[in-house]
Design a protein around this motif. Structure first.
Motif, PDB file in Angstrom:
ATOM      1  N   ARG A 147     -22.902 -22.261 -19.459  1.00 23.18           N
ATOM      2  CA  ARG A 147     -24.143 -22.302 -20.255  1.00 23.18           C
ATOM      3  C   ARG A 147     -25.318 -21.846 -19.395  1.00 23.18           C
ATOM      4  NH1 ARG A 147     -24.264 -26.291 -24.683  1.00 23.18           N
ATOM      5  NH2 ARG A 147     -22.110 -26.900 -24.841  1.00 23.18           N
ATOM      6  N   ALA A 148     -25.346 -22.401 -18.172  1.00 27.10           N
ATOM      7  CA  ALA A 148     -26.473 -22.088 -17.288  1.00 27.10           C
ATOM      8  C   ALA A 148     -26.498 -20.589 -16.994  1.00 27.10           C
ATOM      9  CB  ALA A 148     -26.365 -22.894 -15.997  1.00 27.10           C
ATOM     10  N   PHE A 149     -25.303 -20.010 -16.758  1.00 25.50           N
ATOM     11  CA  PHE A 149     -25.273 -18.574 -16.447  1.00 25.50           C
ATOM     12  C   PHE A 149     -25.734 -17.759 -17.646  1.00 25.50           C
ATOM     13  CE2 PHE A 149     -23.583 -14.332 -16.167  1.00 25.50           C
ATOM     14  CZ  PHE A 149     -24.038 -13.960 -14.916  1.00 25.50           C
ATOM     15  N   ALA A 150     -25.224 -18.116 -18.831  1.00 32.76           N
ATOM     16  CA  ALA A 150     -25.617 -17.371 -20.048  1.00 32.76           C
ATOM     17  C   ALA A 150     -27.136 -17.443 -20.228  1.00 32.76           C
ATOM     18  CB  ALA A 150     -24.898 -17.936 -21.262  1.00 32.76           C
ATOM     19  N   GLY A 151     -27.700 -18.625 -20.016  1.00 38.15           N
ATOM     20  CA  GLY A 151     -29.148 -18.804 -20.142  1.00 38.15           C
ATOM     21  C   GLY A 151     -29.897 -17.957 -19.117  1.00 38.15           C
ATOM     22  N   GLN A 152     -29.402 -17.982 -17.861  1.00 44.98           N
ATOM     23  CA  GLN A 152     -30.067 -17.194 -16.794  1.00 44.98           C
ATOM     24  C   GLN A 152     -29.992 -15.696 -17.090  1.00 44.98           C
ATOM     25  OE1 GLN A 152     -28.232 -18.199 -13.037  1.00 44.98           O
ATOM     26  NE2 GLN A 152     -28.815 -20.336 -13.265  1.00 44.98           N
ATOM     27  N   LEU A 153     -28.816 -15.288 -17.587  1.00 39.23           N
ATOM     28  CA  LEU A 153     -28.614 -13.862 -17.871  1.00 39.23           C
ATOM     29  C   LEU A 153     -29.634 -13.370 -18.896  1.00 39.23           C
ATOM     30  CD1 LEU A 153     -26.393 -11.569 -17.394  1.00 39.23           C
ATOM     31  CD2 LEU A 153     -25.533 -12.235 -19.614  1.00 39.23           C
ATOM     32  N   MET A 154     -29.767 -14.107 -19.985  1.00 40.21           N
ATOM     33  CA  MET A 154     -30.670 -13.651 -21.039  1.00 40.21           C
ATOM     34  C   MET A 154     -32.133 -13.925 -20.665  1.00 40.21           C
ATOM     35  SD  MET A 154     -28.341 -12.251 -22.719  1.00 40.21           S
ATOM     36  CE  MET A 154     -29.485 -11.412 -23.788  1.00 40.21           C
ATOM     37  N   ALA A 155     -32.378 -14.955 -19.865  1.00 42.02           N
ATOM     38  CA  ALA A 155     -33.752 -15.218 -19.415  1.00 42.02           C
ATOM     39  C   ALA A 155     -34.234 -14.102 -18.488  1.00 42.02           C
ATOM     40  CB  ALA A 155     -33.839 -16.568 -18.727  1.00 42.02           C
ATOM     41  N   ALA A 156     -33.284 -13.374 -17.886  1.00 49.75           N
ATOM     42  CA  ALA A 156     -33.676 -12.262 -17.009  1.00 49.75           C
ATOM     43  C   ALA A 156     -34.297 -11.128 -17.810  1.00 49.75           C
ATOM     44  CB  ALA A 156     -32.459 -11.743 -16.246  1.00 49.75           C
ATOM     45  N   VAL A 157     -34.071 -11.110 -19.125  1.00 47.82           N
ATOM     46  CA  VAL A 157     -34.599 -10.008 -19.929  1.00 47.82           C
ATOM     47  C   VAL A 157     -35.619 -10.492 -20.970  1.00 47.82           C
ATOM     48  CG1 VAL A 157     -32.575  -8.561 -19.550  1.00 47.82           C
ATOM     49  CG2 VAL A 157     -32.639 -10.022 -21.563  1.00 47.82           C
ATOM     50  N   GLY A 158     -36.084 -11.724 -20.818  1.00 50.61           N
ATOM     51  CA  GLY A 158     -37.102 -12.214 -21.750  1.00 50.61           C
ATOM     52  C   GLY A 158     -37.040 -13.717 -21.915  1.00 50.61           C
ATOM     53  N   GLU A 159     -37.489 -14.191 -23.053  1.00 49.34           N
ATOM     54  CA  GLU A 159     -37.479 -15.636 -23.316  1.00 49.34           C
ATOM     55  C   GLU A 159     -36.180 -16.014 -24.015  1.00 49.34           C
ATOM     56  OE1 GLU A 159     -41.036 -16.937 -25.251  1.00 49.34           O
ATOM     57  OE2 GLU A 159     -42.289 -16.090 -23.675  1.00 49.34           O
ATOM     58  N   ILE A 160     -35.819 -17.289 -23.857  1.00 47.54           N
ATOM     59  CA  ILE A 160     -34.595 -17.743 -24.527  1.00 47.54           C
ATOM     60  C   ILE A 160     -34.865 -19.030 -25.297  1.00 47.54           C
ATOM     61  CG2 ILE A 160     -33.041 -16.724 -22.821  1.00 47.54           C
ATOM     62  CD1 ILE A 160     -32.566 -19.614 -21.759  1.00 47.54           C
ATOM     63  N   ILE A 161     -34.008 -19.244 -26.275  1.00 46.34           N
ATOM     64  CA  ILE A 161     -34.078 -20.491 -27.020  1.00 46.34           C
ATOM     65  C   ILE A 161     -32.628 -20.919 -27.282  1.00 46.34           C
ATOM     66  CG2 ILE A 161     -34.402 -19.180 -29.186  1.00 46.34           C
ATOM     67  CD1 ILE A 161     -36.026 -21.381 -30.283  1.00 46.34           C
ATOM     68  N   TRP A 162     -32.308 -22.178 -26.934  1.00 44.31           N
ATOM     69  CA  TRP A 162     -30.953 -22.695 -27.193  1.00 44.31           C
ATOM     70  C   TRP A 162     -30.911 -23.286 -28.598  1.00 44.31           C
ATOM     71  CZ3 TRP A 162     -26.503 -21.838 -24.807  1.00 44.31           C
ATOM     72  CH2 TRP A 162     -26.527 -21.393 -23.476  1.00 44.31           C
ATOM     73  N   LEU A 163     -29.821 -23.037 -29.284  1.00 43.33           N
ATOM     74  CA  LEU A 163     -29.702 -23.449 -30.676  1.00 43.33           C
ATOM     75  C   LEU A 163     -28.713 -24.599 -30.809  1.00 43.33           C
ATOM     76  CD1 LEU A 163     -29.433 -19.812 -32.042  1.00 43.33           C
ATOM     77  CD2 LEU A 163     -31.484 -21.254 -31.953  1.00 43.33           C
TER      78      LEU A 163
END
Ligand SMILES: NC(=O)C1=CN([C@@H]2O[C@H](COP(=O)(O)OP(=O)(O)OC[C@H]3O[C@@H](n4cnc5c(N)ncnc54)[C@H](OP(=O)(O)O)[C@@H]3O)[C@@H](O)[C@H]2O)C=CC1
Ligand SMILES: O=C(O)[C@@H]1CCC=N1
Length: 275
Positions: A147-163
């Motif tokens: 989860r942390a990696f997926a969040g970091q990966l997408m946070a590298a290209v903008g903002e993220i929101i977990w659903l």
């Protein structure tokens, strides 16, 4: 499993959205030699290799074998066909991220014929500039590190929101995945109107895009004001903006937007049944 900055990422499908994420990742310092893109057409791969110095291949299986993280970036209608050969691989220990609209976690597990560590995401193309917005959904079985990696990966290209639930992805599609196109349509319509008034296409575009950037920045930097308040600040009583806004309201722009966003959600739901 490699540590997070060293995880090898394979993008299966190197189209518009994958390119946007790859660009954002590399610009943000993710090691290019840890990224491989797999795609049938060579020109797209050549362009990615030239622009970002990433690895590339026409062989999806090879890319996945070498990867710690697999990003499924093909069109929804191709997902089953693309996953079929990958199902021969032992995917345990790998994280699978899907960016596809309307392909559920259940369908992906079924296509890959095994229990996988799977995160569904819904990014958007401004990821290209590090200005993306991504919704992420992980099933309960996904390990915290993934989860942390997926969040970091997408946070590298903008903002993220977990659903909290998978169906929320469809709302992210309506609000963020598809919505850059709504703004482009609005800007396009403004540009056409300006050109009809005699403004050059170039000047119209320059003014409209700068106003859009300015408006979005004002909204973002002033959370204390509602969007309606920000609109009101531009709108002098009896003035020009009031007349333009009145015209939009009379023609029920809000109802069009409501219909359009609900149509996007409905289409995502239909696709989830179809694929
Ligand atoms: N575009 C967007 O704004 C967003 C898109 N998405 C999702 O991203 C996914 C991709 O969309 P998008 O990037 O727009 O589409 P594109 O058509 O630009 O990209 C899809 C890519 O998949 C490639 N492809 C086709 N067949 C295969 C195959 N057998 N193996 C590997 N790659 C293959 C295509 O290659 P070729 O062209 O050479 O055939 C193409 O480069 C979709 O599932 C969409 O729902 C999500 C959020 C936003
Ligand atoms: O139009 C689509 O289906 C994809 C998903 C969100 C943006 N593009």
């Amino acid at each position: 499993m490699a540590d997070n900055s060293q995880r090898r990422i394979a993008f299966i499908g190197a189209g518009n959205m994958a390119r946007s994420i790859i660009s954002g990742l590399v610009s943000n310092g993710y090691p290019a030699d840890r990224i491989i893109a797999a795609n049938p057409s060579q020109p797209k791969l050549d362009a990615l290799a030239a622009d970002f110095a990433i690895q590339s291949t026409n062989d999806n299986l090879l890319a996945c074998q070498q990867a710690d993280v697999i990003v499924l970036g093909v069109k929804p209608q191709l997902m089953a066909q693309v996953c079929e050969p990958l199902s021969a691989l032992d995917l345990s220990g790998k994280l699978v991220l899907s960016i596809a609209a309307g392909v559920t976690c259940d369908s992906l597990q079924r296509y890959l014929k095994q229990a996988i560590s799977l995160v569904r995401t819904m990014p958007n193309t401004p990821s290209l500039l590090g200005l993306g917005m991504t919704g992420l959904y992980a099933e309960a079985s996904v390990a915290e590190a993934d989860r942390a990696f997926a969040g970091q990966l997408m946070a590298a290209v903008g903002e993220i929101i977990w659903l909290a639930q998978e169906s929320d992805i469809d709302q992210v599609i309506a609000c963020a995945g598809s919505s850059p196109a709504y703004f482009f349509l609005f800007m396009e319509a403004m540009q056409q109107a300006a050109v009809k008034m005699g403004v050059t296409t170039e000047d119209a575009r320059a003014m409209i895009q700068q106003a859009a950037i300015g408006a979005a920045a004002m909204a973002k930097q002033n959370p204390q004001w509602s969007l309606a308040e920000l609109r009101t600040q531009v709108t002098s009583k009896g003035g020009t903006t009031a007349k333009a806004i009145e015209t939009f309201e009379q023609q029920d722009l809000r109802a069009s937007v409501d219909d359009a966003m609900n149509a996007a959600v409905k289409r995502a739901q239909e696709m989830a049944k179809q694929f």
